[in-house]
Design a protein around this motif. Sequence first.
Motif, PDB file in Angstrom:
ATOM      1  N   PRO A  55     121.836  66.958 138.241  1.00 56.59           N
ATOM      2  CA  PRO A  55     122.717  65.933 137.666  1.00 56.59           C
ATOM      3  C   PRO A  55     123.593  65.287 138.740  1.00 56.59           C
ATOM      4  O   PRO A  55     124.036  65.947 139.677  1.00 56.59           O
ATOM      5  CB  PRO A  55     123.568  66.718 136.663  1.00 56.59           C
ATOM      6  CG  PRO A  55     123.587  68.107 137.212  1.00 56.59           C
ATOM      7  CD  PRO A  55     122.232  68.316 137.831  1.00 56.59           C
ATOM      8  N   LEU A  56     123.827  63.988 138.590  1.00 60.15           N
ATOM      9  CA  LEU A  56     124.697  63.266 139.529  1.00 60.15           C
ATOM     10  C   LEU A  56     126.154  63.514 139.142  1.00 60.15           C
ATOM     11  O   LEU A  56     126.577  63.207 138.030  1.00 60.15           O
ATOM     12  CB  LEU A  56     124.384  61.770 139.482  1.00 60.15           C
ATOM     13  CG  LEU A  56     125.227  60.884 140.402  1.00 60.15           C
ATOM     14  CD1 LEU A  56     124.969  61.230 141.865  1.00 60.15           C
ATOM     15  CD2 LEU A  56     124.929  59.415 140.130  1.00 60.15           C
ATOM     16  N   LEU A  57     126.927  64.047 140.072  1.00 65.75           N
ATOM     17  CA  LEU A  57     128.331  64.369 139.822  1.00 65.75           C
ATOM     18  C   LEU A  57     129.288  63.564 140.690  1.00 65.75           C
ATOM     19  O   LEU A  57     130.413  63.292 140.287  1.00 65.75           O
ATOM     20  CB  LEU A  57     128.574  65.869 140.061  1.00 65.75           C
ATOM     21  CG  LEU A  57     127.723  66.846 139.256  1.00 65.75           C
ATOM     22  CD1 LEU A  57     128.049  68.272 139.661  1.00 65.75           C
ATOM     23  CD2 LEU A  57     127.936  66.648 137.763  1.00 65.75           C
ATOM     24  N   VAL A  58     128.848  63.205 141.887  1.00 67.57           N
ATOM     25  CA  VAL A  58     129.706  62.463 142.811  1.00 67.57           C
ATOM     26  C   VAL A  58     129.005  61.153 143.143  1.00 67.57           C
ATOM     27  O   VAL A  58     127.997  61.124 143.844  1.00 67.57           O
ATOM     28  CB  VAL A  58     129.977  63.258 144.099  1.00 67.57           C
ATOM     29  CG1 VAL A  58     130.905  62.473 145.021  1.00 67.57           C
ATOM     30  CG2 VAL A  58     130.576  64.622 143.771  1.00 67.57           C
ATOM     31  N   THR A  59     129.522  60.068 142.610  1.00 67.70           N
ATOM     32  CA  THR A  59     128.903  58.761 142.807  1.00 67.70           C
ATOM     33  C   THR A  59     129.349  58.135 144.128  1.00 67.70           C
ATOM     34  O   THR A  59     130.311  58.584 144.762  1.00 67.70           O
ATOM     35  CB  THR A  59     129.283  57.806 141.669  1.00 67.70           C
ATOM     36  OG1 THR A  59     130.704  57.601 141.708  1.00 67.70           O
ATOM     37  CG2 THR A  59     128.881  58.370 140.314  1.00 67.70           C
ATOM     38  N   ALA A  60     128.662  57.072 144.514  1.00 65.92           N
ATOM     39  CA  ALA A  60     129.050  56.338 145.717  1.00 65.92           C
ATOM     40  C   ALA A  60     130.463  55.783 145.572  1.00 65.92           C
ATOM     41  O   ALA A  60     131.238  55.755 146.541  1.00 65.92           O
ATOM     42  CB  ALA A  60     128.056  55.210 145.984  1.00 65.92           C
ATOM     43  N   GLN A  61     130.818  55.343 144.360  1.00 64.07           N
ATOM     44  CA  GLN A  61     132.161  54.822 144.126  1.00 64.07           C
ATOM     45  C   GLN A  61     133.215  55.903 144.325  1.00 64.07           C
ATOM     46  O   GLN A  61     134.289  55.658 144.882  1.00 64.07           O
ATOM     47  CB  GLN A  61     132.262  54.251 142.700  1.00 64.07           C
ATOM     48  CG  GLN A  61     131.462  52.981 142.481  1.00 64.07           C
ATOM     49  CD  GLN A  61     129.996  53.256 142.193  1.00 64.07           C
ATOM     50  OE1 GLN A  61     129.554  54.405 142.215  1.00 64.07           O
ATOM     51  NE2 GLN A  61     129.230  52.198 141.934  1.00 64.07           N
ATOM     52  N   ALA A  62     132.897  57.128 143.889  1.00 67.82           N
ATOM     53  CA  ALA A  62     133.831  58.234 144.086  1.00 67.82           C
ATOM     54  C   ALA A  62     133.990  58.558 145.561  1.00 67.82           C
ATOM     55  O   ALA A  62     135.104  58.825 146.046  1.00 67.82           O
ATOM     56  CB  ALA A  62     133.354  59.461 143.320  1.00 67.82           C
ATOM     57  N   LEU A  63     132.893  58.542 146.313  1.00 65.09           N
ATOM     58  CA  LEU A  63     132.953  58.792 147.752  1.00 65.09           C
ATOM     59  C   LEU A  63     133.821  57.755 148.457  1.00 65.09           C
ATOM     60  O   LEU A  63     134.592  58.071 149.371  1.00 65.09           O
ATOM     61  CB  LEU A  63     131.547  58.782 148.342  1.00 65.09           C
ATOM     62  CG  LEU A  63     130.618  59.939 147.978  1.00 65.09           C
ATOM     63  CD1 LEU A  63     129.209  59.660 148.498  1.00 65.09           C
ATOM     64  CD2 LEU A  63     131.145  61.254 148.538  1.00 65.09           C
ATOM     65  N   GLU A  64     133.693  56.520 148.024  1.00 68.26           N
ATOM     66  CA  GLU A  64     134.428  55.430 148.652  1.00 68.26           C
ATOM     67  C   GLU A  64     135.929  55.581 148.463  1.00 68.26           C
ATOM     68  O   GLU A  64     136.722  55.114 149.288  1.00 68.26           O
ATOM     69  CB  GLU A  64     133.947  54.095 148.084  1.00 68.26           C
ATOM     70  CG  GLU A  64     134.371  52.888 148.891  1.00 68.26           C
ATOM     71  CD  GLU A  64     133.669  51.618 148.461  1.00 68.26           C
ATOM     72  OE1 GLU A  64     133.840  50.595 149.145  1.00 68.26           O
ATOM     73  OE2 GLU A  64     132.947  51.653 147.439  1.00 68.26           O
ATOM     74  N   ARG A  65     136.332  56.251 147.386  1.00 66.70           N
ATOM     75  CA  ARG A  65     137.753  56.436 147.102  1.00 66.70           C
ATOM     76  C   ARG A  65     138.359  57.626 147.848  1.00 66.70           C
ATOM     77  O   ARG A  65     139.576  57.781 147.877  1.00 66.70           O
ATOM     78  CB  ARG A  65     137.960  56.612 145.600  1.00 66.70           C
ATOM     79  CG  ARG A  65     137.651  55.361 144.787  1.00 66.70           C
ATOM     80  CD  ARG A  65     137.729  55.641 143.294  1.00 66.70           C
ATOM     81  NE  ARG A  65     139.049  56.118 142.881  1.00 66.70           N
ATOM     82  CZ  ARG A  65     139.319  56.559 141.653  1.00 66.70           C
ATOM     83  NH1 ARG A  65     138.368  56.584 140.725  1.00 66.70           N
ATOM     84  NH2 ARG A  65     140.536  56.976 141.360  1.00 66.70           N
ATOM     85  N   MET A  66     137.527  58.472 148.439  1.00 64.24           N
ATOM     86  CA  MET A  66     138.035  59.647 149.143  1.00 64.24           C
ATOM     87  C   MET A  66     138.679  59.245 150.469  1.00 64.24           C
ATOM     88  O   MET A  66     138.350  58.212 151.043  1.00 64.24           O
ATOM     89  CB  MET A  66     136.913  60.660 149.382  1.00 64.24           C
ATOM     90  CG  MET A  66     136.319  61.240 148.101  1.00 64.24           C
ATOM     91  SD  MET A  66     135.071  62.524 148.409  1.00 64.24           S
ATOM     92  CE  MET A  66     136.128  63.888 148.943  1.00 64.24           C
ATOM     93  N   GLY A  67     139.590  60.088 150.932  1.00 68.45           N
ATOM     94  CA  GLY A  67     140.318  59.774 152.157  1.00 68.45           C
ATOM     95  C   GLY A  67     139.506  60.040 153.411  1.00 68.45           C
ATOM     96  O   GLY A  67     138.547  60.824 153.399  1.00 68.45           O
ATOM     97  N   PRO A  68     139.864  59.402 154.513  1.00 72.50           N
ATOM     98  CA  PRO A  68     139.195  59.646 155.794  1.00 72.50           C
ATOM     99  C   PRO A  68     139.275  61.120 156.171  1.00 72.50           C
ATOM    100  O   PRO A  68     140.306  61.762 155.999  1.00 72.50           O
ATOM    101  CB  PRO A  68     139.981  58.777 156.782  1.00 72.50           C
ATOM    102  CG  PRO A  68     140.646  57.745 155.933  1.00 72.50           C
ATOM    103  CD  PRO A  68     140.947  58.412 154.621  1.00 72.50           C
TER     104      PRO A  68
END
Length: 390
Positions: A269-282
């Motif tokens: 199952p997909l749990l972490v989307t590309a949009q979620a990754l983009e919101r994470m901090g450096p």
Amino acid sequence: MGIITVGAVRERAPGERRVALVPEAVTRLRQAGIDVLVEAGAGAGAWFADADYAAAGAAVVTAEELYERADAVLCVGLPDAETSVALRSGQALIGLLAPLGHPDRVDEWAERGITAVSLDLLPRTLSRAQSMDALTSQASVAGYKAVLVAADSYDRFLPMLTTAAGTSKPAAVLVLGAGVAGLQAIATARRLGAVVSAYDVRPASRGEVESLGARFLDLSAVTSGAGTGGYARELTEQEQRAQQEALDAHIARSDIVITTAQVPGRKPPLLVTAQALERMGPGSVVVDMAASDLGGNVELSKPDKTAVLYSGVTVIGAGNLPSAMATAASTAYARNIGALLTHLVRDGALVIDPDDEIQAGVVVTHGGEIVNQALAAVLVGSDGTLEGVS
């Protein structure tokens, strides 16, 4: 009384360092009246030398001799098609064979009269089968290693540290899935001093998460995902959307995310989307323990690949972490396979009993037939979402 001979082969899958038997297990099998063959070099990836096997009582032989002499061939993962050709009618193949994802191989084993025994089908609810539970032993290794892999890529401290140079805040770790792998990841991250949160669709997992000192996430938009046999059920499309929206905010606030959700024989199952990754901090790190050729829990992860995305989020596809701890993983796996062998062997022979609960679960083919009654139903549709097999 006859004497059964088993043989541990060298794993040939790329990157696989584990071995089905370790010298310690050879000694126990010999004491149980089982002769043991080991393919030359089989244990090298896990740092077990041929001389160690010989000292424990095994005969170190070539692959050709092993297939010729062994009554049961022991492996870790599914042998490739070329290697499987060496199997003969009446011979047994025992390992983590993943029959759910390889129905064509199941048909082949039946047609060729091979007795296939797959530890990943073990009924995990049977207390007497716990010593044989290879999925649990390997998932525990994987959960531990996932945190170390994440910590190695995370450019800050995991614990709060106060020094003359100032104070560093603890890392915020989010673990998605609270099965065996997830719980081990939680425990390991806590030992390293991180602040840990976790989520699983099964409400019953809350107590286990909190007992390890982690915070269990409440996603009010998501109903219970509890299924049968201790697994999670597959969420509906609407439930998956609600879960994803609620998770995204927590993912964005996390320094490290570790995902553990797998479904036997099916796309994770997909749990972490590309949009979620983009919101994470450096500098954030995401470890996808489900990364495989079928996909993963993280949208942009690739098996056995590490990528730095967006503003500096490291995504690690880590689908075979037990192999990265080959010595510990092999030792645990050898104990599992040894326990199964002592259950199957009677008076010097492999005895297949379809009325035995354990055998009814793990024996896939025997006597030229597919004998696993549950296999067809599971291939059509398995339950499980946020934990699956781990």
